[in-house]
Design an enzyme around this catalytic site. Structure first.
Site, PDB file in Angstrom:
ATOM      1  N   GLN A 106       0.942  -1.233  -0.052  1.00  0.00           N
ATOM      2  CA  GLN A 106       0.096  -0.012  -0.017  1.00  0.00           C
ATOM      3  C   GLN A 106       0.968   1.254   0.060  1.00  0.00           C
ATOM      4  O   GLN A 106       1.925   1.181   0.160  1.00  0.00           O
ATOM      5  CB  GLN A 106      -0.694  -0.071   1.292  1.00  0.00           C
ATOM      6  CG  GLN A 106      -2.210  -0.472   0.941  1.00  0.00           C
ATOM      7  CD  GLN A 106      -3.278  -0.491   2.123  1.00  0.00           C
ATOM      8  OE1 GLN A 106      -2.979  -0.337   3.281  1.00  0.00           O
ATOM      9  NE2 GLN A 106      -4.546  -0.583   1.692  1.00  0.00           N
ATOM     10  N   ASP A 168      -9.600   1.699  -3.888  1.00  0.00           N
ATOM     11  CA  ASP A 168      -9.731   0.298  -4.550  1.00  0.00           C
ATOM     12  C   ASP A 168     -10.591   0.305  -5.668  1.00  0.00           C
ATOM     13  O   ASP A 168     -10.167  -0.181  -6.649  1.00  0.00           O
ATOM     14  CB  ASP A 168     -10.539  -0.422  -3.622  1.00  0.00           C
ATOM     15  CG  ASP A 168      -9.551  -0.686  -2.119  1.00  0.00           C
ATOM     16  OD1 ASP A 168      -8.430  -0.032  -2.051  1.00  0.00           O
ATOM     17  OD2 ASP A 168     -10.050  -1.255  -1.235  1.00  0.00           O
ATOM     18  N   GLU A 400     -16.059   5.762   7.520  1.00  0.00           N
ATOM     19  CA  GLU A 400     -14.994   5.818   6.682  1.00  0.00           C
ATOM     20  C   GLU A 400     -14.762   6.730   5.591  1.00  0.00           C
ATOM     21  O   GLU A 400     -13.818   7.134   5.281  1.00  0.00           O
ATOM     22  CB  GLU A 400     -15.054   4.083   6.136  1.00  0.00           C
ATOM     23  CG  GLU A 400     -13.926   3.703   5.347  1.00  0.00           C
ATOM     24  CD  GLU A 400     -14.280   2.361   4.923  1.00  0.00           C
ATOM     25  OE1 GLU A 400     -15.299   1.892   4.968  1.00  0.00           O
ATOM     26  OE2 GLU A 400     -13.241   1.670   4.263  1.00  0.00           O
TER      27      GLU A 400
HETATM   28  C1  DGY Z   1     -11.155  -3.997   1.430  1.00  0.00           C
HETATM   29  O1  DGY Z   1     -11.455  -5.075   1.600  1.00  0.00           O
HETATM   30  O2  DGY Z   1     -11.932  -3.034   0.753  1.00  0.00           O
HETATM   31  C2  DGY Z   1      -9.687  -3.303   1.487  1.00  0.00           C
HETATM   32  O3  DGY Z   1      -9.685  -2.030   1.136  1.00  0.00           O
HETATM   33  C3  DGY Z   1      -8.821  -4.133   0.855  1.00  0.00           C
HETATM   34  O4  DGY Z   1      -7.625  -3.680   1.226  1.00  0.00           O
END
Ligand code: DGY
Length: 433
Positions: A106, A168, A400
């Site tokens: 990361q 992601d 988050e």
């Molecule tokens: C997830 O599981 O969404 C994580 O961000 C992967 O690192």
């Protein structure tokens, strides 16, 4: 504000698991690389011992070749997919024997995190002593990147998986998925049992995520083979900005320690080369900001995301480019109905305001942008990023990610994903101090 700080500390203390922190309960039950580093910055303000332990545990999982994994599986939790069973077969011969981990990394925040611990510390002597015990591991990690992740010797590091980017399911990757013919896997998602599916990546995206890992596993996570075969190979402006900022921090810290001329000289060499290539290759004159480059298909990915502005943080753009980026950010992301800073261009048809990295505001990126803008003297806009960050957390809690559309915050909860999320708390503490 005192109350908010108190709550933030509670979030961090509740997510602390003896030697490391989880990002949040259920959804993310292990230790994540860049979360861990950013969490340490929050702890440094009220519990330096935990901040140091967090970094020690992270670096203890470093592989024999300098690589640091993106997840360290300290427990056998079944609330997460894909867990250790999926990731840990066929690991690289240099993988940690002590910890189970993934074979991807990361954004390498550790270098600038150490410099922040020093900045925050009220006992600089003791903190520098701690830094002396870990800094060479961070240097070794950077050396790993330049030796193994830069096949054309440009000073720009590739990532081979979207999970390495940290962003992601960004729309940036959509065109790459179109080039792939991933099988349709059968698997049981766990994330969507904790969080509304409309806020998470799709099943088809997960197929692609798993397929890339299958290819890496077939090749024992060999960097050379991955560079040759992975359908996903990208030079990411956020990842490379974080590395360049961390190089800068290592130089500053080695200078403070004295007697490290060789390492300083090597870091400076990497810096000169990386910053030049970054500017030559990743700046898009027409768009007025930095973009990603698809190294597998040899073409630029011409979309603007919050990652496009991260080079401020690493002092990469010259004054004109920095100014053009400010204009792009204000024009596209900064309308009066928007909180700064959406993770993806709100004027694009790919913008999706609730879906993870396809639009929502993230606190880690806001912290990076706030610090970057300040470095260039854009104090008013930096202040707006800071105030927007405080407002969305005050209104919703330590989520988050958050909706960037102000009106949504007027009609109830506009925080998404996991709640009581560690880096949202940690970086708020830093912004308020
Ligand atoms: C997830 O599981 O969404 C994580 O961000 C992967 O690192």
């Amino acid at each position: 504000m005192k109350e908010l700080q108190k709550k933030a500390r509670e979030v961090l203390n509740n997510n602390w698991k003896d030697r490391f922190s989880i990002p949040c309960a259920n959804l993310y039950p292990f230790q994540w690389f860049w979360d861990s580093g950013l969490i340490a910055i929050g702890f440094a303000h009220f519990d330096m011992q935990k901040a140091e332990a967090e970094i020690n545990t992270l670096l203890d999982a470093q592989w024999g070749n300098g690589f640091i994994p993106h997840i360290i599986f300290h427990t056998e939790s079944d609330s997460y997919f894909p867990g250790p069973d999926f990731h840990c077969s066929n690991l690289h011969p240099e993988a940690s024997k002590k910890y189970k981990s993934t074979g991807m990394t990361q954004p390498p925040v550790t270098g600038f995190v150490l410099e922040n611990l020093y900045r925050i510390s009220s006992d600089k002597k003791a903190t520098l002593k701690f830094i002396e015990t870990v800094i060479d591991k961070v240097y070794f990690n950077h050396e790993y990147f330049y030796k193994n992740r830069d096949p054309q010797d440009e000073g720009l590091i590739y990532i081979y998986h979207n999970w390495e980017s940290g962003t992601d399911n960004s729309p940036i990757w959509d065109d790459i998925w179109k080039t792939m013919n991933s099988p349709e896997y059968t698997f049981e998602r766990r994330d969507t049992t904790h969080v509304d599916a409309s806020e998470r990546p799709s099943k088809r995206e997960y197929d692609h995520y798993l397929y890339i890992i299958e290819i890496a596993k077939e090749n024992n996570y060999s960097d050379e083979k991955i560079a040759e075969l992975s359908p996903f190979l990208v030079q990411d402006p956020l990842f490379n900005s974080v590395l360049i900022k961390s190089n800068e921090s290592l130089i500053a810290l080695y200078k403070l320690m004295g007697n490290n001329e060789d390492k300083i000289a090597q870091l400076q060499k990497w810096q000169t080369k990386s910053i030049k290539s970054f500017n030559d290759k990743l700046f898009d004159e027409e768009l007025g900001a930095y973009i990603h480059y698809d190294l597998r298909n040899e073409k630029p990915i011409r979309y603007i995301s919050s990652s496009s502005f991260s080079p401020w943080f690493a002092n990469i753009p010259n004054k004109e480019r920095a100014a053009s980026m400010v204009k792009v950010m204000l024009d596209k992301f900064g309308g009066e109905h928007q909180y700064l800073c959406a993770s993806f261009d709100p004027t694009s048809e790919r913008f999706s305001p609730k879906k993870y990295w396809r639009g929502p505001v993230w606190i880690n990126l806001n912290w990076i942008l706030y610090n970057g803008l300040k470095q260039y003297g854009y104090n008013d806009i930096a202040e707006r990023v800071k105030q927007d960050t405080i407002s969305i957390i005050e209104k919703n809690g330590f989520y988050e990610y958050f909706d960037s559309r102000k009106e949504i915050h007027e009609h109830g909860n506009a925080g998404y994903g996991g709640n009581n999320f560690s880096w949202s708390a940690a970086l708020l503490i830093d912004l308020l101090n």
